[in-house]
Design an enzyme around this catalytic site. Sequence first.
Site, PDB file in Angstrom:
ATOM      1  N   LYS A   1       0.977  -1.059  -0.005  1.00 50.89           N
ATOM      2  CA  LYS A   1       0.041   0.064   0.003  1.00 50.89           C
ATOM      3  C   LYS A   1       0.997   1.245  -0.089  1.00 50.89           C
ATOM      4  O   LYS A   1       0.520   2.518  -0.581  1.00 50.89           O
ATOM      5  CB  LYS A   1      -0.796   0.039   1.199  1.00 50.89           C
ATOM      6  CG  LYS A   1      -1.722  -1.112   1.598  1.00 50.89           C
ATOM      7  CD  LYS A   1      -2.953  -1.239   0.486  1.00 50.89           C
ATOM      8  CE  LYS A   1      -4.138  -2.100   0.808  1.00 50.89           C
ATOM      9  NZ  LYS A   1      -3.918  -3.496   1.054  1.00 50.89           N
TER      10      LYS A   1
HETATM   11  C1  PLP Z   1      -4.509  -4.532   0.847  1.00 55.67           C
HETATM   12  C2  PLP Z   1      -3.833  -5.808   0.928  1.00 55.67           C
HETATM   13  C3  PLP Z   1      -4.050  -7.154  -0.164  1.00 55.67           C
HETATM   14  C4  PLP Z   1      -5.135  -7.069  -1.089  1.00 55.67           C
HETATM   15  O1  PLP Z   1      -5.213  -5.820  -2.150  1.00 55.67           O
HETATM   16  P1  PLP Z   1      -6.204  -5.433  -2.869  1.00 55.67           P
HETATM   17  O2  PLP Z   1      -5.655  -4.237  -3.876  1.00 55.67           O
HETATM   18  O3  PLP Z   1      -7.200  -4.866  -1.652  1.00 55.67           O
HETATM   19  O4  PLP Z   1      -6.676  -6.479  -3.761  1.00 55.67           O
HETATM   20  C5  PLP Z   1      -3.265  -8.091   0.091  1.00 55.67           C
HETATM   21  N1  PLP Z   1      -2.182  -8.310   0.978  1.00 55.67           N
HETATM   22  C6  PLP Z   1      -1.935  -7.312   1.675  1.00 55.67           C
HETATM   23  C7  PLP Z   1      -0.775  -7.634   2.589  1.00 55.67           C
HETATM   24  C8  PLP Z   1      -2.749  -6.140   1.685  1.00 55.67           C
HETATM   25  O5  PLP Z   1      -2.201  -4.956   2.542  1.00 55.67           O
END
Ligand code: PLP
Length: 462
Positions: A112
């Site tokens: 993120k």
């Molecule tokens: C947010 C997240 C996901 C999922 O990603 P999306 O874009 O919501 O599909 C998977 N793994 C981790 C560690 C995350 O923080």
Amino acid sequence: MRYISTRGMAPSLSFGEAMMTGLARDGGLYVPQEVPVMSQSQIAGLAGKSYEETAFAVMWPFIGGFFAEAEFKDLIAKAYAHFNHSARAPLVQLAKNHFLLELFHGPTLAFKDFAMQLIGQMMQAALAKTGERITIVGATSGDTGSAAMEAFRGLSNVDVFIMYPHGRVSEVQRRQMTTPVEPNVHAVAIDGDFDDAQANVKAMFNDFDFRDGVRLAGVNSINWARVLAQVVYYFSSAVSLGAPHRPISFTVPTGNFGDIFAGYIARKMGLPIEKLVIATNQNDILDRAISLGEYRTNGVMPSISPSMDIQVSSNFERVLFDAYGRDGTAISGLMAELSGGGFSISQGAIGALREAFSSGSCTESETSATITRTYDQTGEILCPHSAVGVKVAEGELGTTPMITLATAHPAKFPDAVEAAMGTRPSLPPRLADLFDRPERVTRMPNDLKAIQALIRERIATR
Ligand SMILES: *Cc1c(COP(=O)(O)O)cnc(C)c1O
């Protein structure tokens, strides 16, 4: 470059407007009116470039002049300056034809950070020009919230409220949200699950009095600017393995479908991606959608990969929009059916989806076993989300190189990792005192009006 809503009833916007708006006023999501295509020679020209140079080349055509060229380069440089790895998104090899893309070297140890650090820089630059203030409200299953607070803390023109499901995030995730000391970031623990938190955010965006009154902006994964930032590492990693001269596949641990949707955009831009594999945990709505053609909710089951504990994947609407020939009315109808429990995907649309995507799901015990086995075989410690990806990818390996996205650092989920392999992964030194910092959080019932009142009051008294 204009952005249009997937429900066809909201005005088209510029890049800057789409970034500040988040959810369209008709309830839809913004997508580019046309996706710019990079030629094979342009893609080949990315070989040997730094992550930041690749980021500029990939994203610039989408910016539509909202930032000047030098300004945008500067924002990119600032966004990734605090990453702990000079490659930003390094690739490691797990097995023949199987590679892991480590996306966890940012400040909050999850992928993120790639999008959030950049959107923080972009929003700050945009607001500084006009002197306006905004309120960011987000729902998180853990990692979005910490990444947002890290990216926005201390910015004078922005208040950030992050709702997370009480008791359903890991302690590291929680502490990353409750320990920032800056008064403009607010952690709110909701009595409910992630979908409740996300439903509150959507309801606030659909309450136009509230939305306009607090100048609401969203940084959830529906925000187009976030998706765009995530397109970059598909290019950087594929090119380092020989694209565009050979095709590459990706497996993506998936929850809200933002990360894998970025891969879909990379594919539309001309990056030769053979398959995009959706990897889900036991919350497998997307795997069922692709394999059975039925998009139906059946509740959330808490798992050891909590950032993927989602029953409705917001960004899936964006690929449905393409699969249904960009018919906003059709999408509005499907989303209305979804509120009633789900819908069958049409024959034409499921065919279009299967051309780009395949899918698989992973049980809890398979997730744990994959952490143990991968460590034994390669020395790589996987977080449980990345383990879901690796397990599903292993079932799809063939002659095309496969890149699995490692979405978080194992130390962000130490309990699950320790339960699987017996040793506790340690936090990187810069986070070593996380457990000693005081926490600050407001616990709230799952009650829209009460949460809105809290937000109004906090903004008024700051
Ligand atoms: C947010 C997240 C996901 C999922 O990603 P999306 O874009 O919501 O599909 C998977 N793994 C981790 C560690 C995350 O923080």
